[in-house]
Motif scaffolding. Structure first.
Motif, PDB file in Angstrom:
ATOM      1  N   ALA A   1       8.905   0.660   6.133  1.00 31.16           N
ATOM      2  CA  ALA A   1       9.830  -0.336   5.564  1.00 31.16           C
ATOM      3  C   ALA A   1       9.529  -1.714   6.158  1.00 31.16           C
ATOM      4  CB  ALA A   1      11.276   0.069   5.848  1.00 31.16           C
ATOM      5  N   HIS A   2       9.323  -1.750   7.487  1.00 26.25           N
ATOM      6  CA  HIS A   2       9.011  -3.032   8.130  1.00 26.25           C
ATOM      7  C   HIS A   2       7.692  -3.604   7.623  1.00 26.25           C
ATOM      8  CE1 HIS A   2      11.765  -1.944  11.747  1.00 26.25           C
ATOM      9  NE2 HIS A   2      12.413  -2.629  10.831  1.00 26.25           N
ATOM     10  N   LEU A   3       6.764  -2.734   7.311  1.00 27.78           N
ATOM     11  CA  LEU A   3       5.439  -3.172   6.852  1.00 27.78           C
ATOM     12  C   LEU A   3       5.410  -3.480   5.352  1.00 27.78           C
ATOM     13  CD1 LEU A   3       3.303  -0.641   8.919  1.00 27.78           C
ATOM     14  CD2 LEU A   3       3.202  -3.138   9.118  1.00 27.78           C
ATOM     15  N   GLY A   4       6.517  -3.187   4.663  1.00 23.42           N
ATOM     16  CA  GLY A   4       6.546  -3.423   3.217  1.00 23.42           C
ATOM     17  C   GLY A   4       5.669  -2.455   2.442  1.00 23.42           C
ATOM     18  N   MET A   5       5.502  -1.260   2.998  1.00 25.86           N
ATOM     19  CA  MET A   5       4.645  -0.247   2.356  1.00 25.86           C
ATOM     20  C   MET A   5       5.527   0.821   1.705  1.00 25.86           C
ATOM     21  SD  MET A   5       1.773   0.048   5.371  1.00 25.86           S
ATOM     22  CE  MET A   5       0.759   1.247   4.531  1.00 25.86           C
ATOM     23  N   PRO A   6       5.458   0.952   0.385  1.00 31.23           N
ATOM     24  CA  PRO A   6       6.320   1.916  -0.288  1.00 31.23           C
ATOM     25  C   PRO A   6       5.890   3.364  -0.033  1.00 31.23           C
ATOM     26  CG  PRO A   6       4.854   0.858  -1.864  1.00 31.23           C
ATOM     27  CD  PRO A   6       4.610   0.195  -0.542  1.00 31.23           C
ATOM     28  N   ILE A   7       6.881   4.236   0.057  1.00 28.93           N
ATOM     29  CA  ILE A   7       6.626   5.656   0.342  1.00 28.93           C
ATOM     30  C   ILE A   7       6.422   6.410  -0.969  1.00 28.93           C
ATOM     31  CG2 ILE A   7       7.582   7.759   1.352  1.00 28.93           C
ATOM     32  CD1 ILE A   7       7.216   5.691   3.498  1.00 28.93           C
ATOM     33  N   PHE A   8       5.297   7.077  -1.085  1.00 31.67           N
ATOM     34  CA  PHE A   8       5.105   7.999  -2.205  1.00 31.67           C
ATOM     35  C   PHE A   8       5.811   9.316  -1.897  1.00 31.67           C
ATOM     36  CE2 PHE A   8       2.628  11.625  -3.830  1.00 31.67           C
ATOM     37  CZ  PHE A   8       2.963  11.488  -5.165  1.00 31.67           C
ATOM     38  N   ASP A   9       5.575   9.856  -0.705  1.00 35.41           N
ATOM     39  CA  ASP A   9       6.259  11.097  -0.310  1.00 35.41           C
ATOM     40  C   ASP A   9       6.181  11.257   1.202  1.00 35.41           C
ATOM     41  OD1 ASP A   9       7.734  13.379  -0.597  1.00 35.41           O
ATOM     42  OD2 ASP A   9       6.130  14.596  -1.441  1.00 35.41           O
ATOM     43  N   MET A  10       7.102  12.071   1.725  1.00 38.84           N
ATOM     44  CA  MET A  10       7.101  12.418   3.139  1.00 38.84           C
ATOM     45  C   MET A  10       7.216  13.929   3.239  1.00 38.84           C
ATOM     46  SD  MET A  10       9.599   9.557   4.755  1.00 38.84           S
ATOM     47  CE  MET A  10       8.538   8.726   5.902  1.00 38.84           C
ATOM     48  N   MET A  11       6.435  14.513   4.129  1.00 40.30           N
ATOM     49  CA  MET A  11       6.417  15.971   4.238  1.00 40.30           C
ATOM     50  C   MET A  11       6.571  16.391   5.696  1.00 40.30           C
ATOM     51  SD  MET A  11       2.948  16.598   2.007  1.00 40.30           S
ATOM     52  CE  MET A  11       3.196  18.345   1.836  1.00 40.30           C
ATOM     53  N   ILE A  12       7.290  17.479   5.892  1.00 35.26           N
ATOM     54  CA  ILE A  12       7.312  18.129   7.212  1.00 35.26           C
ATOM     55  C   ILE A  12       6.629  19.481   7.054  1.00 35.26           C
ATOM     56  CG2 ILE A  12       8.735  19.138   9.029  1.00 35.26           C
ATOM     57  CD1 ILE A  12      10.969  17.224   8.230  1.00 35.26           C
ATOM     58  N   VAL A  13       5.727  19.771   7.971  1.00 33.53           N
ATOM     59  CA  VAL A  13       5.142  21.113   8.011  1.00 33.53           C
ATOM     60  C   VAL A  13       5.323  21.639   9.428  1.00 33.53           C
ATOM     61  CG1 VAL A  13       2.819  20.291   8.606  1.00 33.53           C
ATOM     62  CG2 VAL A  13       3.092  22.474   7.414  1.00 33.53           C
ATOM     63  N   THR A  14       5.508  22.929   9.548  1.00 30.58           N
ATOM     64  CA  THR A  14       5.642  23.542  10.867  1.00 30.58           C
ATOM     65  C   THR A  14       4.650  24.706  10.949  1.00 30.58           C
ATOM     66  OG1 THR A  14       7.236  25.223  10.221  1.00 30.58           O
ATOM     67  CG2 THR A  14       8.130  23.064  10.785  1.00 30.58           C
TER      68      THR A  14
ATOM     69  N   LYS B   1       0.855  -1.197   0.000  1.00 29.05           N
ATOM     70  CA  LYS B   1       0.000   0.000   0.000  1.00 29.05           C
ATOM     71  C   LYS B   1       0.890   1.245   0.000  1.00 29.05           C
ATOM     72  CE  LYS B   1      -3.369  -2.883   1.025  1.00 29.05           C
ATOM     73  NZ  LYS B   1      -4.422  -3.281   0.088  1.00 29.05           N
ATOM     74  N   TRP B   2       0.616   2.164  -0.879  1.00 34.50           N
ATOM     75  CA  TRP B   2       1.449   3.370  -0.990  1.00 34.50           C
ATOM     76  C   TRP B   2       1.146   4.350   0.133  1.00 34.50           C
ATOM     77  CZ3 TRP B   2       5.513   4.113  -4.147  1.00 34.50           C
ATOM     78  CH2 TRP B   2       5.689   3.180  -5.161  1.00 34.50           C
ATOM     79  N   VAL B   3       2.169   5.081   0.555  1.00 32.98           N
ATOM     80  CA  VAL B   3       2.051   5.953   1.725  1.00 32.98           C
ATOM     81  C   VAL B   3       2.438   7.394   1.413  1.00 32.98           C
ATOM     82  CG1 VAL B   3       2.916   6.398   4.058  1.00 32.98           C
ATOM     83  CG2 VAL B   3       2.700   4.048   3.254  1.00 32.98           C
ATOM     84  N   LEU B   4       1.616   8.306   1.902  1.00 30.30           N
ATOM     85  CA  LEU B   4       1.995   9.717   2.022  1.00 30.30           C
ATOM     86  C   LEU B   4       2.093   9.984   3.522  1.00 30.30           C
ATOM     87  CD1 LEU B   4       2.377  12.679   1.107  1.00 30.30           C
ATOM     88  CD2 LEU B   4      -0.121  12.873   1.037  1.00 30.30           C
ATOM     89  N   ALA B   5       3.309  10.279   3.996  1.00 36.34           N
ATOM     90  CA  ALA B   5       3.538  10.475   5.430  1.00 36.34           C
ATOM     91  C   ALA B   5       3.763  11.961   5.712  1.00 36.34           C
ATOM     92  CB  ALA B   5       4.759   9.664   5.873  1.00 36.34           C
ATOM     93  N   ILE B   6       3.066  12.463   6.726  1.00 32.72           N
ATOM     94  CA  ILE B   6       3.146  13.894   7.061  1.00 32.72           C
ATOM     95  C   ILE B   6       3.507  14.041   8.537  1.00 32.72           C
ATOM     96  CG2 ILE B   6       1.867  16.068   7.203  1.00 32.72           C
ATOM     97  CD1 ILE B   6      -0.028  14.902   5.012  1.00 32.72           C
ATOM     98  N   ALA B   7       4.554  14.837   8.805  1.00 31.06           N
ATOM     99  CA  ALA B   7       4.949  15.149  10.176  1.00 31.06           C
ATOM    100  C   ALA B   7       4.633  16.624  10.421  1.00 31.06           C
ATOM    101  CB  ALA B   7       6.443  14.893  10.369  1.00 31.06           C
ATOM    102  N   ALA B   8       3.728  16.889  11.364  1.00 32.04           N
ATOM    103  CA  ALA B   8       3.342  18.267  11.677  1.00 32.04           C
ATOM    104  C   ALA B   8       4.023  18.679  12.979  1.00 32.04           C
ATOM    105  CB  ALA B   8       1.824  18.375  11.796  1.00 32.04           C
ATOM    106  N   ALA B   9       4.948  19.623  12.858  1.00 33.63           N
ATOM    107  CA  ALA B   9       5.800  19.989  13.992  1.00 33.63           C
ATOM    108  C   ALA B   9       5.418  21.362  14.535  1.00 33.63           C
ATOM    109  CB  ALA B   9       7.260  19.966  13.548  1.00 33.63           C
ATOM    110  N   GLY B  10       6.104  21.747  15.604  1.00 28.52           N
ATOM    111  CA  GLY B  10       5.880  23.062  16.207  1.00 28.52           C
ATOM    112  C   GLY B  10       6.590  24.149  15.410  1.00 28.52           C
ATOM    113  N   GLY B  11       6.860  25.263  16.070  1.00 29.43           N
ATOM    114  CA  GLY B  11       7.390  26.427  15.361  1.00 29.43           C
ATOM    115  C   GLY B  11       8.648  26.180  14.565  1.00 29.43           C
ATOM    116  N   GLY B  12       9.673  25.677  15.230  1.00 26.36           N
ATOM    117  CA  GLY B  12      10.960  25.513  14.549  1.00 26.36           C
ATOM    118  C   GLY B  12      11.058  24.242  13.740  1.00 26.36           C
ATOM    119  N   GLY B  13      10.247  23.283  14.081  1.00 25.10           N
ATOM    120  CA  GLY B  13      10.261  22.026  13.333  1.00 25.10           C
ATOM    121  C   GLY B  13      11.372  21.084  13.735  1.00 25.10           C
ATOM    122  N   GLY B  14      12.092  21.406  14.835  1.00 22.55           N
ATOM    123  CA  GLY B  14      13.110  20.469  15.321  1.00 22.55           C
ATOM    124  C   GLY B  14      12.443  19.151  15.669  1.00 22.55           C
ATOM    125  N   GLY B  15      13.012  18.058  15.201  1.00 21.28           N
ATOM    126  CA  GLY B  15      12.382  16.764  15.452  1.00 21.28           C
ATOM    127  C   GLY B  15      11.553  16.285  14.280  1.00 21.28           C
TER     128      GLY B  15
END
Ligand SMILES: Cc1cc2nc3c(=O)[nH]c(=O)nc-3n(C[C@H](O)[C@H](O)[C@H](O)COP(=O)(O)O)c2cc1C
Length: 188
Positions: free
Chosen positions: A147-160, A120-134
């Motif tokens: 990777a462990h689940l065998g799910m390919p990544i379409f894209d990964m995004m960080i937003v702050t 199953k294809w994945v779009l992963a989004i990490a929503a962080a605080g002001g500076g986005g550290g982490g």
């Protein structure tokens, strides 16, 4: 085409949820059927690392804990693609994501072959605080789960909080692009 959107923040109108909803709107605009899951509303407990470290996950591809893990697993299994939007907590995914994905990867990968979410294809989004550290380490954590689940990544995004003005429209574009990409993969 079916896209499951998983939102992992307790805040229903915060940045994590907004990114999830925008990605869902983009997926719908590209013609996908969508389902939205507010992960915190489900009962999802932490892994107990049964017995010597492995338990029923290894022997039966199921978890001994009776909660909503199989609900999430079933929803993922019938989807073609998944959007996971998590808040960044301590440079990692939210606890409710850990609770479910720690156990899901055991059930999916460790036991007798019962991989229901593989491919199953994945779009992963990490929503962080002001500076986005982490944010980057949160993406690394998601990269490892998928990777462990065998799910390919379409894209990964960080937003702050600082990048939200262009991050939110980008989530919509990413949701739309995910559907188009997965559709193209299914044809070839
Ligand atoms: C327990 C906790 C830990 C957090 N850790 C981080 C962090 O490591 N890095 C960061 O950029 N933001 C951190 N934040 C801020 C959240 O990632 C940020 O508020 C995020 O956008 C979630 O907001 P939302 O619930 O409105 O989506 C943390 C917030 C909480 C509650």
């Amino acid at each position: 085409m079916r896209i499951l959107v998983i939102q992992a923040s307790p805040n229903e109108d915060g940045l994590t949820a907004t990114m999830a909803k925008e990605a869902m709107a983009g997926a719908q605009a590209a013609g996908a059927e969508t389902e939205f899951v507010h992960l915190r509303k489900l009962d999802l407990k932490a892994c107990r690392a049964c017995d010597d470290g492995w338990g029923r996950c290894r022997s039966e591809s199921l978890c001994v804990i009776e909660d909503d893990l199989e609900v999430v697993r079933d929803k993922m299994a019938v989807a073609d693609g998944i959007v996971l939007s998590t808040p960044v907590y301590f440079g990692d995914v939210a606890e409710v994501v850990k609770n479910s994905f720690d156990r899901l990867r055991r059930c999916e990968r460790a036991g007798p072959a019962d991989p229901r979410v593989e491919g199953k294809w994945v779009l992963a989004i990490a929503a962080a605080g002001g500076g986005g550290g982490g944010g980057p380490s949160c993406l690394v954590a998601m990269d490892r789960y998928f990777a462990h689940l065998g799910m390919p990544i379409f894209d990964m995004m960080i937003v702050t909080r600082r990048s939200r003005d262009y991050g939110i429209p980008a989530a919509r574009a990413a949701g739309e692009a995910l559907v188009k990409y997965v559709a193209a993969q299914q044809v070839t």
